[in-house]
Scaffold this motif. Structure first.
Motif, mmCIF file in Angstrom:
data_model
loop_
_atom_site.group_PDB
_atom_site.id
_atom_site.type_symbol
_atom_site.label_atom_id
_atom_site.label_comp_id
_atom_site.label_asym_id
_atom_site.label_seq_id
_atom_site.Cartn_x
_atom_site.Cartn_y
_atom_site.Cartn_z
ATOM 1 N N LEU A 12 37.040 153.618 38.037
ATOM 2 C CA LEU A 12 36.611 152.296 38.497
ATOM 3 C C LEU A 12 36.214 152.293 39.973
ATOM 4 O O LEU A 12 35.685 151.288 40.467
ATOM 5 N N LEU A 13 36.481 153.385 40.680
ATOM 6 C CA LEU A 13 36.235 153.387 42.118
ATOM 7 C C LEU A 13 34.745 153.310 42.424
ATOM 8 O O LEU A 13 33.923 153.927 41.748
ATOM 9 N N LYS A 61 45.702 157.155 36.400
ATOM 10 C CA LYS A 61 44.569 157.981 36.793
ATOM 11 C C LYS A 61 43.260 157.568 36.127
ATOM 12 O O LYS A 61 42.174 157.878 36.636
ATOM 13 N N GLU A 62 43.348 156.886 34.998
ATOM 14 C CA GLU A 62 42.127 156.425 34.360
ATOM 15 C C GLU A 62 41.393 155.398 35.225
ATOM 16 O O GLU A 62 40.188 155.180 35.069
ATOM 17 N N TRP A 63 42.107 154.776 36.167
ATOM 18 C CA TRP A 63 41.473 153.806 37.057
ATOM 19 C C TRP A 63 40.559 154.482 38.078
ATOM 20 O O TRP A 63 39.753 153.806 38.736
ATOM 21 N N ARG A 111 35.957 144.616 39.864
ATOM 22 C CA ARG A 111 34.944 143.724 40.435
ATOM 23 C C ARG A 111 34.242 144.312 41.649
ATOM 24 O O ARG A 111 33.044 144.119 41.835
ATOM 25 N N TYR A 112 34.976 144.991 42.505
ATOM 26 C CA TYR A 112 34.452 145.369 43.827
ATOM 27 C C TYR A 112 33.803 146.752 43.781
ATOM 28 O O TYR A 112 34.436 147.730 43.375
ATOM 29 N N LYS A 113 32.554 146.859 44.211
ATOM 30 C CA LYS A 113 31.823 148.115 44.141
ATOM 31 C C LYS A 113 31.140 148.466 45.470
ATOM 32 O O LYS A 113 30.064 149.054 45.491
ATOM 33 N N HIS A 114 31.790 148.132 46.578
ATOM 34 C CA HIS A 114 31.191 148.392 47.884
ATOM 35 C C HIS A 114 32.094 149.324 48.707
ATOM 36 O O HIS A 114 32.965 149.990 48.165
ATOM 37 N N GLN A 115 31.901 149.357 50.018
ATOM 38 C CA GLN A 115 32.622 150.274 50.907
ATOM 39 C C GLN A 115 34.131 150.044 50.812
ATOM 40 O O GLN A 115 34.601 148.922 51.039
ATOM 41 N N LEU A 116 34.882 151.114 50.528
ATOM 42 C CA LEU A 116 36.308 150.949 50.260
ATOM 43 C C LEU A 116 37.108 152.130 50.784
ATOM 44 O O LEU A 116 36.716 153.288 50.631
#
Length: 497
Positions: free
Chosen positions: A359-360, A354-356, A335-340
């Motif tokens: 999603l970053l 590692k497939e995740w 869901r989250y696609k901002h500063q992380l």
């Protein structure tokens, strides 16, 4: 500050000689004089014995200048010239003639043991052009240096340290006096045993050339940090300073998210919310009343849901790796696609899935320590290989890597920023949690991902540099980093060039 490779260093010399209308011999005199002045400042006692050991290349020529200047200033000097250390260069030969003219005797070939703590060995055997391992009499001399009780000063580079590959055997230096620009090898973990301290001496190389050189490697010193620093607007308010959300904590590890959340606020953001399991609610409200708190799950986080839009999120400190927490983390990344910023258990969960990584959000900041980094991208053979693998990883996944170490490296695609601040006091539990909070706080204030990482790492390290003279190395704790962030900011503001 730019980090130069061998070719750029040599070209800087050539351009300087051409544009300033001087000779290489005069440039050698200038370099040797700067080393001499450093030695004079740091060892004013004329009872100090300087044992200068030279090869026959230009590094050895620098050493001859130093030996002559020490001799002329009435210091006690022993000089050795190792004939197996390269062929004599013209400028070395010219300086050797001056040594002979002064009547300075040489080739004692023994490491003197005069006095207790009064012997300084000046290593001028090999410079940046070394292409093979030390052998024979040279290797024997380096072994003598390393087994002496002397304070060892290396000119430009510890003899035996390579500029472009792993070093197997070299002089173990107490201080390296390098010329004009730092060298990458100095900041790699493989070489820590050879280099305790680096001083960069300005020998007047052409500034326009230095400015024009393109490089992907930089040392984050005080000037570089100051350039990235964003002062607080006098008319700002907490809403403009940004809202940071720190997600983490599990039973027995609530302290980690408390440290991160507090660090985010102290770094300068306006508001902080901690997202943690219910077992941490009373704790964070007690130890950090400035924070707002959202709870989920009893002893670990099971879902990550919030009804506001934070400017930046840091996730991972104390998070744990419970299957429910891992699923919550996966759903959050979807869901989250901002500063992380991702640290600790967040990184460990990624390494198992590692497939995740796909999603970053773009330019997410990952802050692994060496073992976490190895789990993410695999092992490396040496420091140079490590950097190549980090660059490839950063480019593949569009992330900023903050590889925590004695000299933390921030890698973003083809660019590498090596941090110059900090000391071993930071090797303490919770230090990384504080760094996560600082970087998240920077993002919340509006720093971009690279600036947040580079400046945040420098600020974090600077706290320990300021604190240790007061606290001592062993007694320093992660909570003390929080106490010294304000002083670190003062130093960056007050000491700017």
């Amino acid at each position: 500050m730019k980090i130069f490779d061998v070719a750029a260093n040599r070209e800087a010399d050539r351009v300087t000689v051409e544009k300033q209308g001087i000779t290489y011999y005069e440039l050698m005199e200038r370099a040797g004089n700067e080393v001499f002045l450093w030695l004079k400042r740091n060892f004013p006692d004329k009872e100090t014995l300087f044992h200068v050991i030279c090869g026959q290349g230009n590094n050895g020529g620098d050493g001859l200048v130093v030996a002559r200047l020490l001799y002329e200033s009435k210091y006690r000097v022993v000089l050795d010239i190792l004939e197996d250390a390269g062929k004599p260069t013209p400028d070395f030969t010219a300086n050797l003639k001056r040594i002979n003219k002064e009547g300075i005797k040489y080739n004692n070939k023994q490491i003197d043991t005069y006095g207790d703590g009064k012997l300084v060995v000046v290593d001028a055997i090999f410079g940046i052009g070394l292409s093979r391992e030390p052998q024979g009499m040279v290797k024997e001399m380096i072994e003598k240096i390393n087994h002496s009780n002397a304070y060892v000063v290396s000119i430009d580079v510890p003899s035996g340290v390579f500029m472009d590959r792993k070093t197997e055997f070299a002089v173990k230096s107490d201080a390296v006096l390098t010329f004009q620009q730092p060298k990458l090898s100095f900041y790699l973990a493989d070489n820590y045993k050879y280099i305790k301290h680096v001083e960069i001496l300005d020998i007047g190389l052409d500034k326009d050339f230095i400015h024009s050189v393109e490089t992907n490697f930089y040392l984050t010193d005080h000037l570089a940090a100051h350039k990235r620093y964003r002062p607080v607007d006098v008319f700002t308010h907490k809403g403009k300073q940004g809202h940071a959300l720190l997600i983490g904590g599990s039973y027995g590890k609530i302290g980690a998210v408390c440290l991160s959340a507090k660090a985010a606020l102290i770094s300068g953001c306006g508001l902080v919310t901690a997202y943690l399991p219910k077992c941490g609610y009373t704790i964070i409200q007690s130890v950090f009343p400035e924070a707002m708190a959202i709870t989920d799950g009893e002893e670990h986080i099971t879902h990550i849901n919030f009804d506001f839009e934070p400017k930046a999120i840091g996730i991972g400190p104390g998070l744990g790796q419970h299957p429910e927490t891992q699923k919550a983390f996966h759903d959050f990344l979807n869901r989250y696609k901002h500063q992380l910023v991702i640290d600790a258990d967040g990184l460990n969960i990624l390494s198992y899935n590692k497939e995740w990584l796909g999603l970053l959000p773009e330019d997410a900041i990952l802050t692994p320590h060496p073992k976490e980094l190895e789990r993410l991208m695999g092992s490396w053979s040496d420091g140079f290989d490590k950097i190549e693998k980090m660059i490839a990883f950063s480019k593949k996944h569009n992330v900023v890597l903050v590889a925590k170490d004695a000299r933390t490296q921030v890698v973003y695609k083809d660019y590498v920023y090596i941090n110059a601040s900090g000391n071993a006091a930071l090797a303490t539990g919770g230090s990384g949690d504080v760094l996560t909070g600082i970087i998240t706080g920077m993002l919340a204030q509006g720093y971009d991902a690279v600036d947040a990482a580079v400046f945040g790492v420098y600020l974090h390290g600077l706290t320990a540099d300021i604190a240790v003279p007061e606290t001592g190395m062993q007694a320093f704790t992660a909570s003390m980093i929080l106490d010294y962030i304000g002083k670190a900011y003062h130093k960056i503001e007050a000491d700017h060039p």
